[in-house]
Design a protein around this motif. Structure first.
Motif, PDB file in Angstrom:
ATOM      1  N   VAL A 107      40.921  38.001  33.783  1.00 20.78           N
ATOM      2  CA  VAL A 107      41.598  38.898  34.696  1.00 20.78           C
ATOM      3  C   VAL A 107      40.646  39.865  35.262  1.00 20.78           C
ATOM      4  CG1 VAL A 107      43.070  40.948  34.301  1.00 20.78           C
ATOM      5  CG2 VAL A 107      43.679  38.556  33.406  1.00 20.78           C
ATOM      6  N   LEU A 108      39.663  40.264  34.445  1.00 18.65           N
ATOM      7  CA  LEU A 108      38.500  41.312  34.846  1.00 18.65           C
ATOM      8  C   LEU A 108      37.900  40.932  35.983  1.00 18.65           C
ATOM      9  CD1 LEU A 108      37.866  44.293  34.273  1.00 18.65           C
ATOM     10  CD2 LEU A 108      36.101  43.287  32.600  1.00 18.65           C
ATOM     11  N   ILE A 109      37.302  39.872  35.943  1.00 22.30           N
ATOM     12  CA  ILE A 109      36.438  39.167  37.286  1.00 22.30           C
ATOM     13  C   ILE A 109      37.313  38.827  38.251  1.00 22.30           C
ATOM     14  CG2 ILE A 109      36.327  36.749  36.604  1.00 22.30           C
ATOM     15  CD1 ILE A 109      33.497  38.874  38.044  1.00 22.30           C
ATOM     16  N   VAL A 163      39.338  42.962  44.493  1.00 21.53           N
ATOM     17  CA  VAL A 163      38.807  44.673  45.002  1.00 21.53           C
ATOM     18  C   VAL A 163      37.639  44.237  46.228  1.00 21.53           C
ATOM     19  CG1 VAL A 163      37.326  46.589  44.661  1.00 21.53           C
ATOM     20  CG2 VAL A 163      39.079  45.909  42.963  1.00 21.53           C
ATOM     21  N   LEU A 164      36.623  43.136  46.204  1.00 18.32           N
ATOM     22  CA  LEU A 164      35.915  43.016  47.182  1.00 18.32           C
ATOM     23  C   LEU A 164      36.542  42.482  48.416  1.00 18.32           C
ATOM     24  CD1 LEU A 164      33.016  40.924  45.380  1.00 18.32           C
ATOM     25  CD2 LEU A 164      33.086  43.199  45.699  1.00 18.32           C
ATOM     26  N   TYR A 165      37.615  41.693  48.218  1.00 17.90           N
ATOM     27  CA  TYR A 165      38.383  41.256  49.187  1.00 17.90           C
ATOM     28  C   TYR A 165      39.274  42.436  49.903  1.00 17.90           C
ATOM     29  CZ  TYR A 165      37.097  36.294  49.487  1.00 17.90           C
ATOM     30  OH  TYR A 165      36.674  35.029  49.385  1.00 17.90           O
ATOM     31  N   GLY A 166      39.651  43.256  49.289  1.00 14.55           N
ATOM     32  CA  GLY A 166      40.330  44.457  49.696  1.00 14.55           C
ATOM     33  C   GLY A 166      39.348  45.334  50.564  1.00 14.55           C
ATOM     34  N   ILE A 167      38.202  45.588  49.872  1.00 21.21           N
ATOM     35  CA  ILE A 167      37.354  46.529  50.663  1.00 21.21           C
ATOM     36  C   ILE A 167      36.938  45.699  52.068  1.00 21.21           C
ATOM     37  CG2 ILE A 167      35.112  47.308  50.488  1.00 21.21           C
ATOM     38  CD1 ILE A 167      35.443  48.026  47.550  1.00 21.21           C
ATOM     39  N   VAL A 196      30.126  34.445  41.945  1.00 20.10           N
ATOM     40  CA  VAL A 196      30.730  35.825  41.343  1.00 20.10           C
ATOM     41  C   VAL A 196      31.551  35.574  40.368  1.00 20.10           C
ATOM     42  CG1 VAL A 196      32.055  37.997  41.863  1.00 20.10           C
ATOM     43  CG2 VAL A 196      30.007  37.376  43.215  1.00 20.10           C
ATOM     44  N   LEU A 197      32.551  34.660  40.639  1.00 21.45           N
ATOM     45  CA  LEU A 197      33.656  34.421  39.545  1.00 21.45           C
ATOM     46  C   LEU A 197      33.268  33.544  38.654  1.00 21.45           C
ATOM     47  CD1 LEU A 197      36.633  32.973  42.027  1.00 21.45           C
ATOM     48  CD2 LEU A 197      36.744  34.892  40.544  1.00 21.45           C
ATOM     49  N   VAL A 198      32.309  32.326  38.742  1.00 21.74           N
ATOM     50  CA  VAL A 198      31.764  31.560  37.687  1.00 21.74           C
ATOM     51  C   VAL A 198      30.872  32.786  36.741  1.00 21.74           C
ATOM     52  CG1 VAL A 198      30.439  29.655  37.019  1.00 21.74           C
ATOM     53  CG2 VAL A 198      32.205  29.703  38.780  1.00 21.74           C
ATOM     54  N   LEU A 199      29.961  33.166  37.348  1.00 19.86           N
ATOM     55  CA  LEU A 199      28.941  33.888  36.741  1.00 19.86           C
ATOM     56  C   LEU A 199      29.184  35.080  35.919  1.00 19.86           C
ATOM     57  CD1 LEU A 199      25.623  32.930  39.119  1.00 19.86           C
ATOM     58  CD2 LEU A 199      26.389  31.985  37.066  1.00 19.86           C
ATOM     59  N   GLY A 200      30.135  35.794  36.810  1.00 21.02           N
ATOM     60  CA  GLY A 200      30.592  37.021  36.208  1.00 21.02           C
ATOM     61  C   GLY A 200      31.614  36.805  35.072  1.00 21.02           C
ATOM     62  N   PHE A 201      32.363  35.655  35.104  1.00 21.43           N
ATOM     63  CA  PHE A 201      33.257  35.230  34.027  1.00 21.43           C
ATOM     64  C   PHE A 201      32.378  35.015  32.615  1.00 21.43           C
ATOM     65  CE2 PHE A 201      35.309  31.766  31.551  1.00 21.43           C
ATOM     66  CZ  PHE A 201      36.357  32.406  31.371  1.00 21.43           C
ATOM     67  N   LEU A 202      31.383  34.247  32.954  1.00 14.53           N
ATOM     68  CA  LEU A 202      30.473  33.581  31.777  1.00 14.53           C
ATOM     69  C   LEU A 202      29.532  35.076  31.289  1.00 14.53           C
ATOM     70  CD1 LEU A 202      29.024  30.490  33.206  1.00 14.53           C
ATOM     71  CD2 LEU A 202      30.722  30.726  31.535  1.00 14.53           C
ATOM     72  N   ALA A 241      32.193  44.391  26.574  1.00 11.46           N
ATOM     73  CA  ALA A 241      31.359  45.806  26.548  1.00 11.46           C
ATOM     74  C   ALA A 241      29.934  45.299  26.844  1.00 11.46           C
ATOM     75  CB  ALA A 241      31.601  46.382  25.357  1.00 11.46           C
ATOM     76  N   ARG A 242      29.481  44.168  26.304  1.00 14.41           N
ATOM     77  CA  ARG A 242      28.203  43.678  26.375  1.00 14.41           C
ATOM     78  C   ARG A 242      28.116  43.443  28.117  1.00 14.41           C
ATOM     79  NH1 ARG A 242      24.148  42.163  22.863  1.00 14.41           N
ATOM     80  NH2 ARG A 242      25.763  42.375  21.228  1.00 14.41           N
ATOM     81  N   GLY A 243      29.121  42.563  28.412  1.00 20.16           N
ATOM     82  CA  GLY A 243      29.028  41.955  29.785  1.00 20.16           C
ATOM     83  C   GLY A 243      29.080  43.193  30.872  1.00 20.16           C
ATOM     84  N   LEU A 244      29.759  44.338  30.714  1.00 18.32           N
ATOM     85  CA  LEU A 244      29.719  45.346  31.447  1.00 18.32           C
ATOM     86  C   LEU A 244      28.718  46.075  31.358  1.00 18.32           C
ATOM     87  CD1 LEU A 244      33.714  46.611  31.097  1.00 18.32           C
ATOM     88  CD2 LEU A 244      32.774  45.413  32.867  1.00 18.32           C
TER      89      LEU A 244
END
Length: 240
Positions: free
Chosen positions: A51-53, A59-63, A110-116, A123-126
């Motif tokens: 959900v987060l990624i 947000v990127l598409y909205g911007i 972005v979807l794949v690597l950000g999710f992983l 918290a660690r990922g952020l």
């Protein structure tokens, strides 16, 4: 500092040792722990990471939609190297893209690597993302070509890539090393992008993104490295 603060809450061996000293059964949940099983917690982590990624990509598409409506005027908010007013671009550059093809090209990585990365723990990922975001941006601001404007989520992509590849090695975690090798096989060819090449491509963003991912991997494996050093010291001090 971020690694030391986050690591304890993610280190099961450390938690088990603390519970053992308090006289609690190692497998028993703490008094405030929710009565959920390991599989349920994993599913919840996967759901939250997804959900987060997905929200970030939304947000990127909205911007980019707003930027298109404004005739591309938001692109001027990117990083302008060595200009005081261009330093604010460090905060905004990963959210901006040079048109839809640029954004679409970044979407799947972005979807794949950000999710992983988020599966390492939210918290660690952020925290890893924050280190990459700021460090890569500052590197671009210091070294980018005068008069250029740098933007795009590519710096995050390269940072997430090297974070995933390196963190298992720094932590000496077999599962993370295997994941890093898989990521290297699938996306390792991207690393050629850290070299100067095609005009109009911010190789500085790629390079400092990749270096920042290594930095994040090292910082956020601090507890694992300290634990390893403590274990070696304990073995060395054991009576014969």
């Amino acid at each position: 500092m971020a690694g030391a603060g986050l690591g304890a809450s993610f280190d099961p061996d450390r938690i088990a040792a603390i519970r053992a000293r308090l006289g609690e059964p190692v497998g028993a949940p703490g008094p405030s722990a929710p009565p959920t099983g390991g599989i349920g917690a994993i599913k919840q982590l996967w759901l939250r990471a997804g959900v987060l990624i997905a929200g970030f990509v939304g947000v990127l598409y909205g911007i980019e939609g707003v930027d298109t409506a404004l005739g591309g005027r938001l692109d001027s908010a990117g990083i302008e190297p060595r200009r005081a007013d261009g330093l604010t671009g460090v905060l905004f550059a990963p959210l901006l893209h040079h048109g839809w093809p640029h954004l679409i090209g970044n979407t799947l990585p972005v979807l794949v690597l950000g999710f992983l990365v988020l599966l390492a723990g939210l918290a660690r990922g952020l925290a890893a993302t924050a280190i990459i975001w700021l460090s890569a941006g500052l590197g671009v601001w210091l070294t980018g070509a005068t008069g250029s404007v740098h933007l795009g989520a590519s710096s995050l992509v390269f940072g997430w890539l090297t974070f995933l590849i390196s963190r298992g090695w720094f932590a000496r975690n077999v599962g993370q090393i295997v994941l890093g090798l898989v990521v290297l096989v699938l996306y390792g060819s991207l690393l050629w992008g850290v070299l100067p090449g095609q005009p109009g491509i911010s190789w500085q963003g790629h390079l400092f993104g990749a270096l920042s991912g290594l930095l994040a991997g090292w910082v956020l494996s601090g507890d694992a490295r300290r634990s390893r050093r403590g274990a070696r010291a304990g073995i060395g001090a054991a009576p014969r």
